[in-house]
Write a protein that holds these residues in place. Structure first.
Motif, PDB file in Angstrom:
ATOM      1  N   PHE A 129       0.830  -1.202   0.000  1.00 30.72           N
ATOM      2  CA  PHE A 129       0.000   0.000   0.000  1.00 30.72           C
ATOM      3  C   PHE A 129       0.868   1.257   0.000  1.00 30.72           C
ATOM      4  CE2 PHE A 129      -2.253   3.441   2.119  1.00 30.72           C
ATOM      5  CZ  PHE A 129      -3.452   3.464   1.447  1.00 30.72           C
ATOM      6  N   ASP A 130       1.953   1.238   0.785  1.00 31.35           N
ATOM      7  CA  ASP A 130       2.837   2.404   0.870  1.00 31.35           C
ATOM      8  C   ASP A 130       3.575   2.679  -0.441  1.00 31.35           C
ATOM      9  OD1 ASP A 130       2.083   2.816   3.447  1.00 31.35           O
ATOM     10  OD2 ASP A 130       3.954   2.163   4.374  1.00 31.35           O
ATOM     11  N   ASP A 131       3.675   1.688  -1.326  1.00 29.89           N
ATOM     12  CA  ASP A 131       4.358   1.876  -2.611  1.00 29.89           C
ATOM     13  C   ASP A 131       3.515   2.679  -3.596  1.00 29.89           C
ATOM     14  OD1 ASP A 131       6.470   0.307  -1.688  1.00 29.89           O
ATOM     15  OD2 ASP A 131       5.659  -1.534  -2.546  1.00 29.89           O
ATOM     16  N   ASN A 181      -3.429  24.290  -9.028  1.00 26.50           N
ATOM     17  CA  ASN A 181      -4.472  25.293  -9.251  1.00 26.50           C
ATOM     18  C   ASN A 181      -5.737  24.738  -9.891  1.00 26.50           C
ATOM     19  OD1 ASN A 181      -3.327  24.768 -11.748  1.00 26.50           O
ATOM     20  ND2 ASN A 181      -3.569  26.864 -12.488  1.00 26.50           N
ATOM     21  N   LYS A 182      -5.768  23.405 -10.175  1.00 23.60           N
ATOM     22  CA  LYS A 182      -6.913  22.858 -10.907  1.00 23.60           C
ATOM     23  C   LYS A 182      -7.586  21.657 -10.248  1.00 23.60           C
ATOM     24  CE  LYS A 182      -5.638  24.325 -15.584  1.00 23.60           C
ATOM     25  NZ  LYS A 182      -5.359  23.849 -16.970  1.00 23.60           N
ATOM     26  N   TRP A 183      -6.805  20.624  -9.897  1.00 22.51           N
ATOM     27  CA  TRP A 183      -7.408  19.367  -9.448  1.00 22.51           C
ATOM     28  C   TRP A 183      -6.451  18.581  -8.568  1.00 22.51           C
ATOM     29  CZ3 TRP A 183      -4.362  15.374 -10.944  1.00 22.51           C
ATOM     30  CH2 TRP A 183      -3.547  15.558 -12.066  1.00 22.51           C
ATOM     31  N   SER A 184      -7.014  17.593  -7.851  1.00 23.58           N
ATOM     32  CA  SER A 184      -6.219  16.720  -6.989  1.00 23.58           C
ATOM     33  C   SER A 184      -6.729  15.289  -7.068  1.00 23.58           C
ATOM     34  CB  SER A 184      -6.303  17.171  -5.513  1.00 23.58           C
ATOM     35  OG  SER A 184      -5.684  18.411  -5.314  1.00 23.58           O
ATOM     36  N   ILE A 185      -5.787  14.343  -7.028  1.00 29.66           N
ATOM     37  CA  ILE A 185      -6.118  12.922  -6.875  1.00 29.66           C
ATOM     38  C   ILE A 185      -5.402  12.460  -5.611  1.00 29.66           C
ATOM     39  CG2 ILE A 185      -5.870  10.596  -7.829  1.00 29.66           C
ATOM     40  CD1 ILE A 185      -6.007  11.840 -10.617  1.00 29.66           C
ATOM     41  N   PHE A 186      -6.168  11.990  -4.632  1.00 35.03           N
ATOM     42  CA  PHE A 186      -5.626  11.653  -3.314  1.00 35.03           C
ATOM     43  C   PHE A 186      -5.924  10.196  -2.978  1.00 35.03           C
ATOM     44  CE2 PHE A 186      -5.797  11.619   1.399  1.00 35.03           C
ATOM     45  CZ  PHE A 186      -4.548  12.157   1.673  1.00 35.03           C
ATOM     46  N   LYS A 187      -4.929   9.488  -2.445  1.00 33.93           N
ATOM     47  CA  LYS A 187      -5.106   8.086  -2.060  1.00 33.93           C
ATOM     48  C   LYS A 187      -5.667   8.018  -0.644  1.00 33.93           C
ATOM     49  CE  LYS A 187      -1.573   5.648  -0.735  1.00 33.93           C
ATOM     50  NZ  LYS A 187      -0.311   4.883  -0.671  1.00 33.93           N
ATOM     51  N   LYS A 188      -6.811   7.386  -0.509  1.00 35.46           N
ATOM     52  CA  LYS A 188      -7.434   7.231   0.800  1.00 35.46           C
ATOM     53  C   LYS A 188      -6.873   6.001   1.500  1.00 35.46           C
ATOM     54  CE  LYS A 188     -11.976   6.695   2.984  1.00 35.46           C
ATOM     55  NZ  LYS A 188     -13.438   6.533   2.720  1.00 35.46           N
ATOM     56  N   ARG A 189      -6.497   6.157   2.750  1.00 35.07           N
ATOM     57  CA  ARG A 189      -5.960   5.034   3.522  1.00 35.07           C
ATOM     58  C   ARG A 189      -7.123   4.197   4.048  1.00 35.07           C
ATOM     59  NH1 ARG A 189      -0.850   4.214   4.705  1.00 35.07           N
ATOM     60  NH2 ARG A 189      -0.290   2.714   6.295  1.00 35.07           N
ATOM     61  N   PRO A 190      -7.254   2.950   3.616  1.00 34.39           N
ATOM     62  CA  PRO A 190      -8.411   2.130   3.996  1.00 34.39           C
ATOM     63  C   PRO A 190      -8.232   1.483   5.365  1.00 34.39           C
ATOM     64  CG  PRO A 190      -6.965   0.870   2.594  1.00 34.39           C
ATOM     65  CD  PRO A 190      -6.335   2.228   2.735  1.00 34.39           C
ATOM     66  N   ARG A 191      -9.318   0.958   5.899  1.00 34.19           N
ATOM     67  CA  ARG A 191      -9.237   0.218   7.160  1.00 34.19           C
ATOM     68  C   ARG A 191      -8.481  -1.090   6.953  1.00 34.19           C
ATOM     69  NH1 ARG A 191     -15.429   0.963   9.553  1.00 34.19           N
ATOM     70  NH2 ARG A 191     -15.340   3.243   9.736  1.00 34.19           N
ATOM     71  N   LYS A 192      -8.691  -1.713   5.813  1.00 37.61           N
ATOM     72  CA  LYS A 192      -7.951  -2.919   5.453  1.00 37.61           C
ATOM     73  C   LYS A 192      -6.981  -2.555   4.338  1.00 37.61           C
ATOM     74  CE  LYS A 192     -11.625  -6.193   6.638  1.00 37.61           C
ATOM     75  NZ  LYS A 192     -12.482  -7.304   6.136  1.00 37.61           N
ATOM     76  N   GLU A 193      -5.718  -2.979   4.479  1.00 41.70           N
ATOM     77  CA  GLU A 193      -4.695  -2.552   3.533  1.00 41.70           C
ATOM     78  C   GLU A 193      -4.549  -3.488   2.335  1.00 41.70           C
ATOM     79  OE1 GLU A 193      -1.055  -1.482   5.365  1.00 41.70           O
ATOM     80  OE2 GLU A 193      -1.991  -0.193   6.853  1.00 41.70           O
ATOM     81  N   ASP A 194      -5.676  -4.044   1.861  1.00 44.78           N
ATOM     82  CA  ASP A 194      -5.608  -4.915   0.697  1.00 44.78           C
ATOM     83  C   ASP A 194      -6.053  -4.185  -0.571  1.00 44.78           C
ATOM     84  OD1 ASP A 194      -8.226  -4.666   1.410  1.00 44.78           O
ATOM     85  OD2 ASP A 194      -8.735  -6.786   1.179  1.00 44.78           O
ATOM     86  N   LEU A 201      -9.258   9.212  -4.816  1.00 45.50           N
ATOM     87  CA  LEU A 201     -10.354  10.172  -4.869  1.00 45.50           C
ATOM     88  C   LEU A 201      -9.938  11.382  -5.700  1.00 45.50           C
ATOM     89  CD1 LEU A 201     -11.274  10.119  -1.064  1.00 45.50           C
ATOM     90  CD2 LEU A 201     -12.169   8.637  -2.877  1.00 45.50           C
ATOM     91  N   TYR A 202     -10.829  11.852  -6.542  1.00 41.68           N
ATOM     92  CA  TYR A 202     -10.541  12.996  -7.424  1.00 41.68           C
ATOM     93  C   TYR A 202     -11.291  14.228  -6.928  1.00 41.68           C
ATOM     94  CZ  TYR A 202     -10.797  16.009 -11.550  1.00 41.68           C
ATOM     95  OH  TYR A 202     -10.743  17.077 -12.404  1.00 41.68           O
ATOM     96  N   PHE A 203     -10.616  15.383  -6.950  1.00 44.17           N
ATOM     97  CA  PHE A 203     -11.227  16.639  -6.543  1.00 44.17           C
ATOM     98  C   PHE A 203     -10.944  17.691  -7.615  1.00 44.17           C
ATOM     99  CE2 PHE A 203     -10.258  14.240  -2.786  1.00 44.17           C
ATOM    100  CZ  PHE A 203     -11.335  14.450  -1.927  1.00 44.17           C
ATOM    101  N   ASN A 204     -12.008  18.249  -8.185  1.00 42.52           N
ATOM    102  CA  ASN A 204     -11.873  19.353  -9.124  1.00 42.52           C
ATOM    103  C   ASN A 204     -11.954  20.643  -8.322  1.00 42.52           C
ATOM    104  OD1 ASN A 204     -11.686  20.624 -11.670  1.00 42.52           O
ATOM    105  ND2 ASN A 204     -13.905  20.880 -11.730  1.00 42.52           N
ATOM    106  N   HIS A 205     -10.901  21.470  -8.337  1.00 40.63           N
ATOM    107  CA  HIS A 205     -10.839  22.650  -7.483  1.00 40.63           C
ATOM    108  C   HIS A 205     -11.740  23.765  -8.020  1.00 40.63           C
ATOM    109  CE1 HIS A 205      -6.427  21.398  -6.414  1.00 40.63           C
ATOM    110  NE2 HIS A 205      -7.325  20.477  -6.080  1.00 40.63           N
ATOM    111  N   SER A 206     -12.654  24.219  -7.181  1.00 39.23           N
ATOM    112  CA  SER A 206     -13.402  25.426  -7.532  1.00 39.23           C
ATOM    113  C   SER A 206     -12.529  26.639  -7.227  1.00 39.23           C
ATOM    114  CB  SER A 206     -14.707  25.489  -6.729  1.00 39.23           C
ATOM    115  OG  SER A 206     -14.425  25.606  -5.345  1.00 39.23           O
TER     116      SER A 206
END
Length: 286
Positions: A198-200, A209-222, A227-232
């Motif tokens: 998971f850490d890899d 200034n436009k958008w973000s893609i962020f990795k959510k840390r799950p309860r189970k690491e399998d 998650l994608y965010f379009n910046h207003s």
């Protein structure tokens, strides 16, 4: 929950950072198209700008550097020999290294350029002025490889959390027939396999200034969820907050609270002393 003041604060800080870059483009403009006159200097300016902003907000014992990670195949901790079957290895040059120099030593330093052991690495950030399709595959693969270089264990031989990995840009390439988040996610699926930890997997990719893609840390690491965010217009703070949050989450992780001595010195395995001088008695060990 409130937090409006903090959100407004980060939003204002990021607006200033983005405006600072625009001022650079105004003073050193490109003859054709957007950006500065010299592409190489343009990219280095973005890297320096992000590095300086990270320095402002991270704990003082975390240095924001550039350089290499060198993993020596020597014992770590008190007498941990898990690397005995390895060979000395090193990373490629890294744009930004977040390193805990208050607790871990440095092999070599010239200004902000360093060579460090992996134990003290908290975050690794690749920086691009404009993120193109080829950059994602190349940079994400490189970050995956350096993450494996940073796999370390404490004195109890328990794995410690790996560094936060990020790919940051000021702008990005856009496909005509496919959304940005779709083609980037498809690239990620082609890079990672079930054998990767998971850490890899990269923690953040974004055009600040436009958008973000962020990795959510799950309860189970399998599995890892992205998650994608379009910046207003009033969400310019999102990208940098994701970056800061990811770095601090590693820094404060419970697996890193007990400092373990890094692999830093090595002696010939068959070297014995030339002479034993004798013993000195003491009342107690410590």
């Amino acid at each position: 929950m409130d937090g409006q003041r903090v959100q407004q604060y980060w939003s204002n800080e990021m607006k200033v950072m983005l405006e600072t870059y625009k001022q650079f483009e105004i003073l050193i403009p490109a003859k054709k198209g957007k950006g500065a006159a010299h592409r190489g200097e343009d990219g280095r300016y973005v890297e320096t700008l992000i590095r300086e902003y990270l320095k402002r907000y991270l704990p003082k014992e975390l240095e924001v550097l550039t350089g290499f990670i060198m993993r020596p195949a020597v014992k770590t901790g008190l007498n941990n020999k898990v690397r005995k079957s390895e060979k000395d290895s090193n990373s490629t040059q890294l744009d930004i290294l977040i390193y805990n120099s208050a607790r871990y030593p440095v092999f070599q330093r010239f200004g902000d350029s360093v060579i460090v052991p992996p134990e003290g690495v908290i975050g690794i950030v690749s920086v691009k002025k404009k993120l193109n399709e080829i950059d994602v595959k190349h940079e994400v693969t490189a970050l995956k490889n350096v993450s494996k270089l940073c796999r370390c264990y404490n004195d109890a031989e328990e794995a410690i959390r790996g560094p936060f990995l990020a790919l940051v840009s000021m702008d990005s390439f856009e496909k005509k027939r496919e959304s940005t988040e779709t083609w980037i996610y498809n690239e990620l699926k082609g890079i990672y396999t079930k054998e990767d930890y998971f850490d890899d997997l990269i923690g953040y990719i974004g055009s600040l200034n436009k958008w973000s893609i962020f990795k959510k840390r799950p309860r189970k690491e399998d599995k890892a969820e992205y998650l994608y965010f379009n910046h207003s217009e009033d969400e310019k703070h999102l990208g940098f907050q994701f970056l800061i949050t990811g770095i601090l989450s590693v820094y404060y992780d419970e697996s890193r609270n007990d400092v373990s001595r890094p692999g830093f010195t090595a002696f010939p395995s068959r070297r014995v002393c030339n002479k034993k001088l004798g013993d000195i008695e003491v009342s107690m060990l410590r």
